[in-house]
Design a protein around this motif. Sequence first.
Motif, PDB file in Angstrom:
ATOM      1  N   MET A   1       0.849  -1.151   0.000  1.00 28.69           N
ATOM      2  CA  MET A   1       0.000   0.000   0.000  1.00 28.69           C
ATOM      3  C   MET A   1       0.904   1.225   0.000  1.00 28.69           C
ATOM      4  SD  MET A   1      -3.323   1.049   2.097  1.00 28.69           S
ATOM      5  CE  MET A   1      -4.398   0.167   1.120  1.00 28.69           C
ATOM      6  N   ILE A   2       0.523   2.233  -0.742  1.00 27.75           N
ATOM      7  CA  ILE A   2       1.273   3.495  -0.803  1.00 27.75           C
ATOM      8  C   ILE A   2       0.458   4.554  -0.070  1.00 27.75           C
ATOM      9  CG2 ILE A   2       2.252   5.260  -2.313  1.00 27.75           C
ATOM     10  CD1 ILE A   2       2.367   3.042  -4.476  1.00 27.75           C
ATOM     11  N   VAL A   3       1.114   5.267   0.858  1.00 24.77           N
ATOM     12  CA  VAL A   3       0.433   6.265   1.679  1.00 24.77           C
ATOM     13  C   VAL A   3       1.183   7.580   1.577  1.00 24.77           C
ATOM     14  CG1 VAL A   3      -0.329   6.867   4.007  1.00 24.77           C
ATOM     15  CG2 VAL A   3      -0.347   4.481   3.272  1.00 24.77           C
ATOM     16  N   GLY A   4       0.430   8.680   1.454  1.00 18.18           N
ATOM     17  CA  GLY A   4       1.014  10.012   1.404  1.00 18.18           C
ATOM     18  C   GLY A   4       1.453  10.377   0.005  1.00 18.18           C
ATOM     19  N   GLY A   5       2.310  11.371  -0.091  1.00 24.35           N
ATOM     20  CA  GLY A   5       2.780  11.826  -1.385  1.00 24.35           C
ATOM     21  C   GLY A   5       1.733  12.654  -2.104  1.00 24.35           C
ATOM     22  N   LYS A   6       1.942  12.810  -3.396  1.00 26.06           N
ATOM     23  CA  LYS A   6       1.020  13.580  -4.230  1.00 26.06           C
ATOM     24  C   LYS A   6       0.511  12.703  -5.357  1.00 26.06           C
ATOM     25  CE  LYS A   6       3.114  17.937  -3.187  1.00 26.06           C
ATOM     26  NZ  LYS A   6       2.744  19.291  -3.341  1.00 26.06           N
ATOM     27  N   ILE A   7      -0.726  12.921  -5.756  1.00 28.23           N
ATOM     28  CA  ILE A   7      -1.332  12.150  -6.833  1.00 28.23           C
ATOM     29  C   ILE A   7      -1.139  12.893  -8.148  1.00 28.23           C
ATOM     30  CG2 ILE A   7      -3.458  11.186  -7.768  1.00 28.23           C
ATOM     31  CD1 ILE A   7      -4.521  11.043  -4.892  1.00 28.23           C
ATOM     32  N   ALA A   8      -0.475  12.217  -9.103  1.00 29.63           N
ATOM     33  CA  ALA A   8      -0.339  12.787 -10.444  1.00 29.63           C
ATOM     34  C   ALA A   8      -1.675  12.603 -11.162  1.00 29.63           C
ATOM     35  CB  ALA A   8       0.779  12.080 -11.186  1.00 29.63           C
ATOM     36  N   GLY A  26      -6.370   9.287  -9.645  1.00 29.79           N
ATOM     37  CA  GLY A  26      -5.214   9.683 -10.431  1.00 29.79           C
ATOM     38  C   GLY A  26      -4.118   8.660 -10.244  1.00 29.79           C
ATOM     39  N   GLN A  27      -3.098   8.733 -11.086  1.00 26.43           N
ATOM     40  CA  GLN A  27      -1.969   7.821 -10.976  1.00 26.43           C
ATOM     41  C   GLN A  27      -0.746   8.507 -11.513  1.00 26.43           C
ATOM     42  OE1 GLN A  27      -2.575   4.133 -12.909  1.00 26.43           O
ATOM     43  NE2 GLN A  27      -4.181   3.478 -11.542  1.00 26.43           N
ATOM     44  N   PRO A  28       0.400   8.202 -11.057  1.00 26.09           N
ATOM     45  CA  PRO A  28       0.711   7.435  -9.852  1.00 26.09           C
ATOM     46  C   PRO A  28       0.775   8.357  -8.643  1.00 26.09           C
ATOM     47  CG  PRO A  28       2.738   7.983 -10.971  1.00 26.09           C
ATOM     48  CD  PRO A  28       1.598   8.563 -11.811  1.00 26.09           C
ATOM     49  N   ILE A  29       0.992   7.776  -7.471  1.00 24.27           N
ATOM     50  CA  ILE A  29       1.309   8.583  -6.287  1.00 24.27           C
ATOM     51  C   ILE A  29       2.817   8.776  -6.292  1.00 24.27           C
ATOM     52  CG2 ILE A  29       1.472   8.574  -3.775  1.00 24.27           C
ATOM     53  CD1 ILE A  29      -1.242   7.325  -3.633  1.00 24.27           C
ATOM     54  N   VAL A  30       3.231  10.036  -6.178  1.00 23.03           N
ATOM     55  CA  VAL A  30       4.651  10.384  -6.206  1.00 23.03           C
ATOM     56  C   VAL A  30       5.073  10.837  -4.815  1.00 23.03           C
ATOM     57  CG1 VAL A  30       6.353  11.922  -7.258  1.00 23.03           C
ATOM     58  CG2 VAL A  30       4.407  11.106  -8.612  1.00 23.03           C
ATOM     59  N   GLY A  31       6.168  10.262  -4.297  1.00 20.52           N
ATOM     60  CA  GLY A  31       6.697  10.690  -3.004  1.00 20.52           C
ATOM     61  C   GLY A  31       6.016  10.046  -1.808  1.00 20.52           C
ATOM     62  N   GLY A  32       5.235   9.006  -2.029  1.00 17.04           N
ATOM     63  CA  GLY A  32       4.582   8.305  -0.927  1.00 17.04           C
ATOM     64  C   GLY A  32       5.507   7.264  -0.318  1.00 17.04           C
ATOM     65  N   GLN A  33       5.101   6.738   0.818  1.00 14.48           N
ATOM     66  CA  GLN A  33       5.861   5.689   1.490  1.00 14.48           C
ATOM     67  C   GLN A  33       5.158   4.353   1.255  1.00 14.48           C
ATOM     68  OE1 GLN A  33       6.404   6.298   5.666  1.00 14.48           O
ATOM     69  NE2 GLN A  33       7.592   4.438   5.935  1.00 14.48           N
ATOM     70  N   THR A  34       5.919   3.324   0.885  1.00 16.36           N
ATOM     71  CA  THR A  34       5.346   2.012   0.584  1.00 16.36           C
ATOM     72  C   THR A  34       5.456   1.083   1.777  1.00 16.36           C
ATOM     73  OG1 THR A  34       5.864   2.243  -1.754  1.00 16.36           O
ATOM     74  CG2 THR A  34       5.492   0.016  -0.947  1.00 16.36           C
ATOM     75  N   THR A  48      -7.122  12.242   5.620  1.00 13.44           N
ATOM     76  CA  THR A  48      -6.576  13.266   4.727  1.00 13.44           C
ATOM     77  C   THR A  48      -5.394  12.754   3.911  1.00 13.44           C
ATOM     78  OG1 THR A  48      -5.173  14.063   6.513  1.00 13.44           O
ATOM     79  CG2 THR A  48      -7.296  15.152   6.227  1.00 13.44           C
ATOM     80  N   ARG A  49      -4.930  11.531   4.184  1.00 16.45           N
ATOM     81  CA  ARG A  49      -3.794  10.950   3.459  1.00 16.45           C
ATOM     82  C   ARG A  49      -4.245  10.299   2.169  1.00 16.45           C
ATOM     83  NH1 ARG A  49       1.457  11.948   4.780  1.00 16.45           N
ATOM     84  NH2 ARG A  49       2.024  10.847   6.636  1.00 16.45           N
ATOM     85  N   ARG A  50      -3.418  10.423   1.163  1.00 16.47           N
ATOM     86  CA  ARG A  50      -3.687   9.751  -0.099  1.00 16.47           C
ATOM     87  C   ARG A  50      -3.189   8.319  -0.001  1.00 16.47           C
ATOM     88  NH1 ARG A  50      -2.619  14.909  -0.290  1.00 16.47           N
ATOM     89  NH2 ARG A  50      -3.603  16.226  -1.845  1.00 16.47           N
TER      90      ARG A  50
END
Length: 64
Positions: A1-8, A26-34, A48-50
């Motif tokens: 699962m990817i949490v946080g970052g920004k959605i492209a 949107g895709q992908p999530i950039v800068g999230g933690q896996t 509030t987290r993506r």
Amino acid sequence: MIVGGKIANWQNLMDKDGPVPGEYRGQPIVGGQTFKVKAGDCLLIPRTRRISQNPTRAGLATSS
């Protein structure tokens, strides 16, 4: 699962009545933690987290 970052390619989710308030895609999530999660794991993710579910052969992976 990817949490946080920004959605492209961020867009409102649409249904037959138009945009769904507060639901985005949107895709992908950039800068999230896996995170790799397995049966029995529990994640507490603030609303509030993506997030993005990212299935792998070993299970589900997550980012924050």
